[in-house]
Design a protein around this motif. Structure first.
Motif, PDB file in Angstrom:
ATOM      1  N   PHE A  20       0.835  -1.204   0.000  1.00  0.00           N
ATOM      2  CA  PHE A  20       0.000   0.000   0.000  1.00  0.00           C
ATOM      3  C   PHE A  20       0.873   1.259   0.000  1.00  0.00           C
ATOM      4  N   TYR A  49      -0.492 -17.118   7.040  1.00  0.00           N
ATOM      5  CA  TYR A  49      -1.919 -17.466   6.910  1.00  0.00           C
ATOM      6  C   TYR A  49      -2.435 -17.270   5.490  1.00  0.00           C
ATOM      7  N   LYS A  52      -6.028 -18.689   5.419  1.00  0.00           N
ATOM      8  CA  LYS A  52      -6.926 -18.434   6.548  1.00  0.00           C
ATOM      9  C   LYS A  52      -7.700 -17.144   6.291  1.00  0.00           C
ATOM     10  N   PRO A  53      -8.931 -17.067   6.821  1.00  0.00           N
ATOM     11  CA  PRO A  53      -9.736 -15.869   6.562  1.00  0.00           C
ATOM     12  C   PRO A  53      -9.317 -14.700   7.451  1.00  0.00           C
ATOM     13  N   TYR A  55     -10.937 -10.986   8.645  1.00  0.00           N
ATOM     14  CA  TYR A  55     -12.262 -10.351   8.657  1.00  0.00           C
ATOM     15  C   TYR A  55     -12.214  -8.846   8.879  1.00  0.00           C
ATOM     16  N   ASP A  56     -11.037  -8.286   9.136  1.00  0.00           N
ATOM     17  CA  ASP A  56     -11.015  -6.879   9.566  1.00  0.00           C
ATOM     18  C   ASP A  56     -10.337  -5.922   8.603  1.00  0.00           C
ATOM     19  N   ILE A  57     -10.274  -6.285   7.331  1.00  0.00           N
ATOM     20  CA  ILE A  57      -9.852  -5.310   6.324  1.00  0.00           C
ATOM     21  C   ILE A  57     -11.080  -4.474   5.970  1.00  0.00           C
ATOM     22  N   PRO A  58     -11.028  -3.162   6.116  1.00  0.00           N
ATOM     23  CA  PRO A  58     -12.231  -2.351   5.900  1.00  0.00           C
ATOM     24  C   PRO A  58     -12.819  -2.537   4.496  1.00  0.00           C
ATOM     25  N   THR A  60     -13.872  -5.134   3.168  1.00  0.00           N
ATOM     26  CA  THR A  60     -13.682  -6.495   2.668  1.00  0.00           C
ATOM     27  C   THR A  60     -14.124  -7.429   3.790  1.00  0.00           C
ATOM     28  N   PRO A  61     -15.408  -7.841   3.795  1.00  0.00           N
ATOM     29  CA  PRO A  61     -15.914  -8.609   4.937  1.00  0.00           C
ATOM     30  C   PRO A  61     -15.096  -9.864   5.247  1.00  0.00           C
ATOM     31  N   LEU A  68      -5.934 -11.105  -0.068  1.00  0.00           N
ATOM     32  CA  LEU A  68      -5.596  -9.721   0.284  1.00  0.00           C
ATOM     33  C   LEU A  68      -4.411  -9.240  -0.545  1.00  0.00           C
ATOM     34  N   GLN A  71      -5.335  -8.685  -4.164  1.00  0.00           N
ATOM     35  CA  GLN A  71      -6.068  -7.431  -4.357  1.00  0.00           C
ATOM     36  C   GLN A  71      -5.122  -6.231  -4.325  1.00  0.00           C
ATOM     37  N   LEU A  72      -4.200  -6.252  -3.395  1.00  0.00           N
ATOM     38  CA  LEU A  72      -3.255  -5.132  -3.294  1.00  0.00           C
ATOM     39  C   LEU A  72      -2.338  -5.078  -4.518  1.00  0.00           C
ATOM     40  N   GLN A  75      -4.238  -3.545  -7.219  1.00  0.00           N
ATOM     41  CA  GLN A  75      -4.429  -2.110  -7.009  1.00  0.00           C
ATOM     42  C   GLN A  75      -3.173  -1.299  -7.342  1.00  0.00           C
TER      43      GLN A  75
END
Lengths: 369, 369
Positions: A20, A49, A52-53, A55-58, A60-61, A68, A71-72, A75
């Motif tokens: 980022f 991980y 592994k899931p 859950y706390d990337i804003p 991105t549920p 992740l 996606q980055l 981007q």
């Protein structure tokens, strides 16, 4: 001869914070070189991980570590960062003209030198090193380090240990570890054609429970029954060597089983798959202000005690710091603005929005003409 | 009689910062009430750019404002926040037991009181008010405000002005504005059955160019040709009134056309569709330390000058502040941890990870078992 790379921005670490950082620098028109000790992007997300899931990337549920990073990478693609994989930054020093000179070396943990050592001269440096560089976890036995790279080899991927098929022909090989990578290595070695096959293949793990896919376990069991490999439960507690002139050669290992009996086994090669462990590593030697092994930054610019050197993500500390990916995104954002001011001290760095700014959209490659 | 809602956490503002505040509080086991002056979630994202692309949400290469809000609402769903729409917080005062008492009122801009006025007593308060509350943009003419709510009505959705079909029967109605909502309102009024129809329907816009769907424009043109409504280009530059006892009644407006000629038109009702404009509004009166109309916070807790009141997102300021959504996510994160400590001063608030913590996964409703 060392090729010197001159740049406005160098980023150490290609985990989420470093990636980022590329993005926010890119929006401000600053191109970056990225250096990572691993052979690929992702840092802890991929090493610790990948499946592994999270859950706390804003906004991105849920996503996995691998998703992740994907996606980055998508981007930041418009900004054409240059990645330097498998390189550890071993030294940072100031130049006479207020820039920073970095030397890297190929990391031994990956088993092979991926790229030659490089030198960078950069105006701004971003330490996005997470928990430090990932290094193969070592065998905990005093003296064994003397055989490293000659007879004791650390790996974390099967292919690093078996890509040269003939390398271990005729050797007495101990494969150390209990996961898929260790088992695959032992299986591959035991199945080599006889000309390339080690004289002995032994798998050693500290527990009897192995963590691998059912078919891998079945395959191992079959080879074991055919006496093509041996499996022992225990730990290395000593070693024997022979000395010729000034070189000591490992000849046997003492292996202590769960009942406390120690066995002396003739072995001259160890391929250890003990996983990765993060180390702050050379960063500790760069002369930056540290607190409890974290790099101290302000929370306005996320700048370290050295002007032009910023630190973002898990490696930094400041009042209120939480080691969360969401915080590293903010840190990289403010560090990018501070770096833009550092690069152009007399220019005003304007805040623009990707939704409305034609300049940002051009940099992103999405502008309508 | 006023129903009092007691809670651990109240959030003012349901834009991205307020929604992610719900999430981070939820992970820490704190349930929140959310109050917004608009009748729905999203704040600026929905009011200003619902269909425009945003490129700088981390790990979301592109999304519209609407998609961003949808993702955040999905992410916070497990935490069952209670939303109070169309309510503006008009006062905040300290209680004797170190809590905060909030009074809300239904916002006049929405044309109708959606819910009765409420009172909240909360231990922690999060101002996620963005640029303040969105208020209908006013007619810029001194004295006209005296007729507000009696003869001059501000709307931003067609249905708010036409839901009571008989309300404007026999009136001389001016619809002010040039967008889809204004045109739809004029068309609906002109098409009422004769018993409910206004005596006159005039559409006024400052420019001849109207911004609406082709079929709306065609429909308007047809009604205009049938003399069921009139369209004028110009601006209101004055008004006439008649006075009976102590009440003044609007009887006509002065409308100045682009050529500079002023026409006096008999009109007694104005339905204005001039869009929304953000106002800091009552927050300015809460006694918080402000700087240039921003709420001053520290960057460790994002706490205001009042203990237990935090401010996140575009409404706050601190050294290095950038008005970016990505920064508001970080601010909401640290504010949540600070609030948890405020709520339980003697407990240690542990940092846990959604990837590994069973407790967090239970709160998220994703735990196995």
């Amino acid at each position: 001869l060392n090729h010197v790379i001159e740049t406005d921005a160098a980023i150490v670490g290609a985990g989420p914070a470093g990636l980022f950082q590329v993005f926010q620098l890119g929006l401000l028109g600053i191109k970056a070189h990225v250096i990572d000790s691993l052979p690929h992007a992702g840092g802890q997300c991929i090493e610790l991980y990948p499946d592994k899931p999270i859950y706390d990337i804003p906004a991105t549920p849920v996503c996995t570590g691998r998703e992740l990073i994907h996606q980055l990478l998508t981007q930041i693609a418009p900004f054409n960062a240059v990645f330097h994989w498998g390189q550890e930054v071993v030294s940072v020093s100031a130049t006479a003209d207020q820039r920073w000179q970095l030397h890297t070396q190929a990391l031994a943990a990956t088993g092979s030198a991926l790229e030659p050592t490089k030198t960078f001269i950069t105006k701004t440096l971003f330490i996005a090193g997470g928990v430090g560089s990932f290094q193969a976890r070592q065998i905990n036995l005093p003296g064994i380090e003397a055989y490293r790279a000659r007879q004791v080899h650390y790996h974390y991927r099967t292919q690093d240990s078996t890509q040269n098929k003939t390398q271990w022909a005729g050797q007495q090989v101990l494969v150390l570890g209990g996961d898929e990578t260790a088992l695959q290595c032992a299986i591959e070695l035991a199945q080599q054609p006889s000309a390339h096959r080690p004289a002995k293949v032994m798998l050693l793990h500290r527990r009897s429970v192995l963590q691998a896919a059912p078919q891998t376990l079945a395959h191992l069991e079959q080879l074991r029954q055919n006496q093509q490999l041996q499996f022992m439960v225990g730990q290395i507690t000593g070693f024997e060597q022979s000395r010729q002139t000034d070189t000591a050669t490992l000849t046997a290992l003492h292996i202590t089983d769960p009942q406390g009996h120690t066995h002396t086994v003739a072995l001259n090669t160890v391929l250890a798959f003990l996983g990765l462990s993060p180390k702050l590593g050379p960063i500790a030697q760069w002369g930056l202000h540290l607190s409890r092994k974290q790099v101290v930054v302000d929370s306005e610019k996320f700048q370290t005690s050295a002007p032009g050197i910023f630190a973002v993500g898990d490696i930094n500390t400041y009042p209120g710091k939480k080691k969360l990916i969401v915080c590293s995104f903010h840190e990289a954002t403010l560090a990018a603005f501070a770096a833009a001011s550092h690069l152009s001290p007399h220019a005003q760095v304007a805040l623009q929005y990707t939704t409305t700014s034609t300049q940002l959209q051009q940099r992103l490659g999405v502008a309508h003409k």
